[in-house]
Design an enzyme around this catalytic site. Structure first.
Site, PDB file in Angstrom:
ATOM      1  N   ARG A  48      -8.216  -1.889  16.803  1.00  0.00           N
ATOM      2  CA  ARG A  48      -7.775  -2.483  18.064  1.00  0.00           C
ATOM      3  C   ARG A  48      -8.701  -2.038  19.193  1.00  0.00           C
ATOM      4  NH1 ARG A  48      -4.066  -0.389  20.104  1.00  0.00           N
ATOM      5  NH2 ARG A  48      -3.909   1.387  18.725  1.00  0.00           N
ATOM      6  N   LYS A  92       0.145  -5.991  16.462  1.00  0.00           N
ATOM      7  CA  LYS A  92       0.530  -5.084  17.534  1.00  0.00           C
ATOM      8  C   LYS A  92       0.832  -5.837  18.832  1.00  0.00           C
ATOM      9  CE  LYS A  92       0.432  -1.122  15.372  1.00  0.00           C
ATOM     10  NZ  LYS A  92       1.673  -0.610  14.775  1.00  0.00           N
ATOM     11  N   HIS A 105       8.259   2.933  16.614  1.00  0.00           N
ATOM     12  CA  HIS A 105       7.045   2.945  15.791  1.00  0.00           C
ATOM     13  C   HIS A 105       7.289   3.966  14.683  1.00  0.00           C
ATOM     14  CE1 HIS A 105       2.461   3.742  15.474  1.00  0.00           C
ATOM     15  NE2 HIS A 105       2.797   2.713  14.742  1.00  0.00           N
ATOM     16  N   SER A 146      -0.942   8.197  13.285  1.00  0.00           N
ATOM     17  CA  SER A 146      -1.800   7.969  12.138  1.00  0.00           C
ATOM     18  C   SER A 146      -2.198   9.286  11.469  1.00  0.00           C
ATOM     19  CB  SER A 146      -3.040   7.249  12.659  1.00  0.00           C
ATOM     20  OG  SER A 146      -3.719   6.713  11.595  1.00  0.00           O
ATOM     21  N   LYS A 183       3.459   9.098   7.625  1.00  0.00           N
ATOM     22  CA  LYS A 183       4.555   8.132   7.821  1.00  0.00           C
ATOM     23  C   LYS A 183       4.740   7.214   6.608  1.00  0.00           C
ATOM     24  CE  LYS A 183       3.741   5.343  11.095  1.00  0.00           C
ATOM     25  NZ  LYS A 183       3.382   4.325  11.863  1.00  0.00           N
ATOM     26  N   THR A 184       3.644   6.615   6.147  1.00  0.00           N
ATOM     27  CA  THR A 184       3.720   5.693   5.003  1.00  0.00           C
ATOM     28  C   THR A 184       3.978   6.468   3.718  1.00  0.00           C
ATOM     29  OG1 THR A 184       2.225   4.184   6.135  1.00  0.00           O
ATOM     30  CG2 THR A 184       2.494   3.844   3.783  1.00  0.00           C
ATOM     31  N   ASP A 239       6.465   0.668   9.325  1.00  0.00           N
ATOM     32  CA  ASP A 239       5.781   0.811  10.616  1.00  0.00           C
ATOM     33  C   ASP A 239       6.587   0.488  11.880  1.00  0.00           C
ATOM     34  OD1 ASP A 239       3.330   1.542  11.917  1.00  0.00           O
ATOM     35  OD2 ASP A 239       2.952  -0.560  12.317  1.00  0.00           O
ATOM     36  N   ARG A 255      -8.494  -0.997   5.775  1.00  0.00           N
ATOM     37  CA  ARG A 255      -7.064  -1.353   5.728  1.00  0.00           C
ATOM     38  C   ARG A 255      -6.756  -2.339   4.613  1.00  0.00           C
ATOM     39  NH1 ARG A 255      -3.168   0.648   9.616  1.00  0.00           N
ATOM     40  NH2 ARG A 255      -4.409   1.729  11.175  1.00  0.00           N
TER      41      ARG A 255
END
Length: 545
Positions: free
Chosen positions: A62, A204, A224, A242, A246-247, A261, A326
């Site tokens: 981004r 996003k 988030h 990041s 989290k994942t 997410d 990604r």
């Protein structure tokens, strides 16, 4: 009857209402068709197992400095204007919208009708019009897929226009920094993406829109975070920036994944996924470390900016193009998922941080004030690049663990979270997935199996009745015992050879927290301010004078 149906569809699909002319439009093509077109046009290639791989061009992430919100009656007094949320005038937006519409007119383009928000009460229809076929396939993967019957009379709540090939020839004239831009217009309900092929701008952009609409108009807290649910319906939420896990930590073989997410927490205490897919980092990916993500990379997924080995397989270790490689895939590529993707009443919330200073406890329980303070702070630490011999970590704060996507003042989300936590009687935990036994370069990363054991113990209720001790500097409550975790690592001071070194490093980090919090203090309640580190910042400043 069929003729009437076709007439309805023709009417709902008339693009001239947006000013688009002479376009050849492909509506709601299947992923297989979009993949075939992408390869045929030379815009992507297939990996050894048939997964599509594309290159997003100049932008491989981004571009937060080129993100704008139209400043008008709806936004002017609501948005937290500043570095994150930059203003653009309605007039400049209209001119840029016109330029994108002119640019797309006469082209072969791809349209898709989908929706976001899995809870039917908050369903938000999104029509996306893209210049590239693979951007359209990304939307198929990431948004929720509408049933055939819903497409006949589809009426969008938001329109996304995505033109990676368009760059503004005169950015300054329109208040832009450079030729690319991502802009949200809350009055027109349009998201514009120009000059960037990075697909995360679409995802996003809509997330940022929901982060405004849901709290203001629907009393829903947008988050988030990732979320999963156990067999007895107990939901767990994982916030984290990041690289904090989290994942990884939400993918638990014994629990069903709700999403990885973006979620909403409703006034009725439901948690629902905004999306219909996952967008995961794949740098250094191995089947052993991330089995779920690795196995989800199959036809239907889209790899971005990866490098190939000679045999046509992907080299996940190669970051030549970007560190931010990604994959996007529809959530049904994961076996153990919650269908539909919502669940009730969260029991536990985890704030994940990778503390490279080696100071924070691997697991601690937070009071409501501490929970709000740490939520607003959104702390993790980045490991500095070692090429210049810098091994000192850098503290990184992102309000609400998602500042780049939050249009409102962070305390708005924090107060909502506090209120919801207290109403639902949720336990909040700070989990340090970073270093122990010293900072980065001295200590070592806390083993993933220990972190998983701490989270399992919490979810099983094993830490409900153990003794806790309070951290002398951060005030956090650390369990004295946790099953399947060595007791000596629970108090981080025990793991350092020099206790004095630990204390001075902890004071240094506490000071960073205080300095970062100054910009929120005027809006924060007494309870939240008291949730910060116990060490008085002035006392610390005097030490340095």
């Amino acid at each position: 009857m069929e003729a009437l149906l076709n007439k309805t569809i023709m009417k709902t699909r008339d693009l001239t209402k947006y000013g688009l002319r002479d376009t050849k439009v492909h509506w709601n093509l299947s992923p297989e068709e979009l993949q075939a077109i992408t390869v045929e046009k030379g815009m992507g290639k297939e990996t050894a197992n048939g997964t599509l791989a594309v290159n997003t061009g100049k932008f491989t992430g981004r571009s937060p400095q080129d993100r704008f919100i139209v400043k008008d009656n709806y936004t002017k007094d609501r948005v937290w204007w500043g570095k994150t949320n930059k203003a653009i005038t309605p007039e400049n937006f209209d001119s840029l919208e016109k330029e994108i519409v002119n640019y797309l007119s006469g082209k072969e383009i791809y349209a898709r009708d989908a929706y976001v928000c899995a809870d039917p009460e908050y369903k938000t229809n999104i029509r996306t019009i893209t210049e590239y076929p693979w951007s359209n396939m990304f939307v198929y993967n990431m948004f929720l897929r509408s049933e055939e019957s819903e497409l006949e009379n589809f009426k969008e709540d938001w329109l996304v226009l995505c033109a990676p090939g368009y760059e503004s020839p005169d950015p300054k004239k329109y208040g832009l920094r450079q030729g690319n831009f991502s802009i949200l217009n809350f009055t027109k309900k349009i998201a514009l993406v120009g000059g960037s092929g990075y697909t995360g701008e679409i995802k996003k952009g809509i997330f940022s829109a929901l982060n405004m609409i849901l709290p203001v108009d629907k009393n829903v807290l947008p988050m988030h975070c990732s979320a999963n649910v156990g067999d007895n319906g107990d939901t767990a939420i994982f916030f984290g920036l990041s690289g904090t896990g989290k994942t990884t930590l939400s993918a638990d073989p014994n629990r069903k994944l709700i999403g990885d997410d973006e979620h909403g927490w409703t006034a009725k205490n439901n948690i629902f996924n905004f999306e219909g897919g996952c967008y995961a980092k794949v740098i250094d990916l191995t089947e052993e470390k991330e089995p779920d993500i690795f196995r989800a990379i199959k036809p239907g997924a889209i790899l971005e900016n990866v490098v190939f080995k000679e045999n046509g397989e992907v080299d996940y270790m190669d970051s030549t193009i970007t560190q931010n490689t990604r994959v996007s895939y529809p959530i049904y590529h994961i076996d153990n998922i919650q269908k539909p993707s919502y669940a009730s009443n969260p029991k536990n919330i985890f704030f994940l941080t990778a503390d490279a200073f080696g100071v924070l406890p691997p697991v601690s329980k937070l009071t409501p004030g501490q929970a709000a303070y740490h939520f607003i702070s959104g702390y993790t630490a980045k490991v500095a690049g070692t090429e210049a011999g810098i091994t000192e970590p850098v503290p990184s704060f992102s309000a609400c663990f998602g500042e780049p996507f939050m249009p409102l003042h962070p305390t708005v989300y924090a107060e909502m979270l506090s209120k919801k936590m207290q109403e639902a009687g949720v336990n909040v935990w700070l989990i340090n997935t970073g270093w122990s036994g010293g900072p980065y370069g001295v200590g070592s990363r806390i083993k993933l199996k220990y972190t998983r054991a701490m989270i399992s113990s919490i979810l099983n209720g094993d830490l409900d009745n153990v003794d806790y001790q309070q951290h002398p500097i951060f005030g956090l409550f650390m369990p004295k015992y946790c099953p399947n975790v060595p007791t000596e690592i629970l108090d981080p001071m025990n793991t350092w050879l020099q206790k004095g070194g630990y204390i001075s490093k902890a004071i240094q980090l506490a000071h960073s927290f205080h300095l970062n919090f100054e910009k929120f203090a005027s809006e924060a309640s007494e309870q939240i301010i008291e949730g910060g580190p116990l060490i008085d910042e002035h006392h610390h400043l005097n030490d340095h004078v």
